[in-house]
Design a protein around this motif. Structure first.
Motif, short mmCIF file in Angstrom:
data_model
loop_
_atom_site.label_atom_id
_atom_site.label_comp_id
_atom_site.label_asym_id
_atom_site.label_seq_id
_atom_site.Cartn_x
_atom_site.Cartn_y
_atom_site.Cartn_z
N GLY A 39 1.12 -1.16 0.25
CA GLY A 39 0.17 0.35 0.34
C GLY A 39 0.50 1.07 0.12
O GLY A 39 0.84 2.33 -0.69
N ALA A 40 1.99 1.43 0.66
CA ALA A 40 2.49 2.43 0.92
C ALA A 40 3.40 2.42 -0.24
O ALA A 40 3.77 3.66 -0.52
N SER A 41 4.19 1.69 -0.54
CA SER A 41 4.83 2.07 -2.00
C SER A 41 4.31 2.62 -3.22
O SER A 41 3.82 2.83 -4.50
N VAL A 42 2.67 1.66 -3.25
CA VAL A 42 1.51 2.13 -4.44
C VAL A 42 1.21 3.41 -3.98
O VAL A 42 0.88 4.33 -5.03
N ALA A 43 0.99 4.09 -3.15
CA ALA A 43 0.89 5.46 -2.79
C ALA A 43 1.88 6.12 -3.23
O ALA A 43 1.61 7.82 -3.77
N VAL A 44 3.54 5.80 -2.60
CA VAL A 44 4.30 6.61 -3.31
C VAL A 44 4.15 6.81 -5.22
O VAL A 44 4.47 7.89 -5.21
N ALA A 45 4.12 5.52 -5.62
CA ALA A 45 4.12 5.28 -6.94
C ALA A 45 2.92 6.64 -7.44
O ALA A 45 3.26 7.50 -8.21
N THR A 46 1.78 6.40 -6.77
CA THR A 46 0.87 7.53 -7.64
C THR A 46 1.23 9.18 -7.22
O THR A 46 0.56 9.67 -8.23
N ALA A 47 1.45 9.29 -6.38
CA ALA A 47 2.18 10.65 -5.69
C ALA A 47 2.68 10.33 -7.10
O ALA A 47 2.76 12.65 -6.96
N SER A 48 3.72 10.10 -6.47
CA SER A 48 4.86 10.16 -8.16
C SER A 48 4.08 11.11 -9.21
O SER A 48 4.29 11.34 -9.57
N LEU A 49 3.62 9.59 -9.20
CA LEU A 49 2.92 10.11 -11.24
C LEU A 49 1.87 11.14 -11.67
O LEU A 49 2.13 11.75 -12.72
N SER A 50 1.48 11.81 -10.64
CA SER A 50 0.60 12.78 -10.40
C SER A 50 1.02 14.01 -10.85
O SER A 50 0.67 15.16 -11.05
N ALA A 51 2.40 13.87 -10.11
CA ALA A 51 3.79 15.14 -10.72
C ALA A 51 4.08 15.36 -12.06
O ALA A 51 4.59 16.74 -12.20
N ARG A 52 3.38 14.11 -12.52
CA ARG A 52 3.80 14.21 -13.96
C ARG A 52 2.61 14.67 -14.87
O ARG A 52 2.91 15.11 -15.71
#
Length: 275
Positions: A39-52
């Protein structure tokens, strides 16, 4: 939960927690919080992706920002490699000579990949430095995932703290890297889709801890190799690709942007030390 060393250097990482080579079932028996890790790794991935999402700025505004985004990306990459990953690799028991060897392998590995990319390169609107940025970013995210997973191997709360720390310095780097892809010729939609692929390596890296286990040497080696690839990406691809977008009004943008990026990473390192 048993572990041998509670000292937390730099990022609050771990020393030794035994995870069996027998896979996920054994990891769960040992108390590893797989759902929290994933869950934490997916959340970091999603938040990072939103910056794109910055790739969908209006063309005029994006063009004005591109030199700054590229310069900041180079500074953030250099700061991340030298001020975060390099000290962390040494904190996991590697000698300076071992770190240097692994950094060299990282540089050489990415150089070989770029030789292959250029050998297969056909006339296209996409610059080589943009393609190399994708490869380097995927490896960087993979190491982020390994760090998150190893943190959860010690303690669930510690895992979430490390995930938040990684996210804090990833967001500005992701915004800057989005500019690198657009500057390299990718259309916004294509750049965003490729970003999905690179951020997907975060949960893959986290789950690799449960599947194959970890040791300080494993983490140190992963981080040191990532230092090499990150340095090569910043100095061999991002900075050379920046000059094409530097006009008369941006003569000092490369130096200023790199300085801002490195200063941000220095501040993040100071805050990490303070925790």
């Amino acid at each position: 939960m048993a572990y041998t060393d509670t000292r937390i250097p730099w990022h609050p990482l771990m020393k030794c927690y035994n995870i069996s080579f027998f896979g996920l079932k054994r990891a769960m028996q040992q108390g590893l919080d797989l759902s929290g890790m994933l869950g934490a790794s997916v959340a970091v991935a999603t938040a990072s992706l939103s910056a794109r999402l910055v790739v969908w700025l209006t063309p005029r505004r994006l063009q004005a920002w591109l030199p700054w985004l590229q310069a900041a990306a180079a500074g953030l990459l250099l700061g991340d490699a030298l001020l975060h990953m390099l000290p962390e690799a040494m904190a996991h028991g590697l000698t300076p000579g071992q770190v240097g060897t692994r950094v060299s392998f990282g540089i050489l590995g990415l150089l070989c990949i770029e030789c292959g990319v250029r050998a297969m390169n056909t006339p296209a609107a996409t610059a080589v430095f943009a393609r190399m940025d994708i490869m380097g970013d995927a490896l960087h995210h993979l190491v982020d995932g390994v760090v998150i997973g190893a943190s959860f191997a010690i303690d669930r709360t510690l895992g979430f703290v490390v995930a938040l720390a990684i996210l804090a310095h990833e967001l500005p780097r992701e915004i800057a890297n989005a500019g690198v892809l657009v500057a390299g010729g990718y259309r916004p939609r294509r750049a965003f889709l490729l970003s999905i692929a690179t951020t997907a390596t975060i949960p893959l890296g986290a789950m690799s801890i449960a599947l194959v286990g970890h040791s300080p040497a494993f983490l140190g080696t992963s981080l040191a190799v990532a230092v090499g690839t990150t340095l090569y990406l910043a100095c061999g691809d991002v900075l050379p690709g920046l000059w094409a977008n530097v006009g008369p009004g941006h003569r000092f943008t490369p130096a200023m942007g790199v300085a801002v990026g490195m200063a941000f990473m220095w501040l993040a390192a100071v805050l990490d030390h303070g925790r």
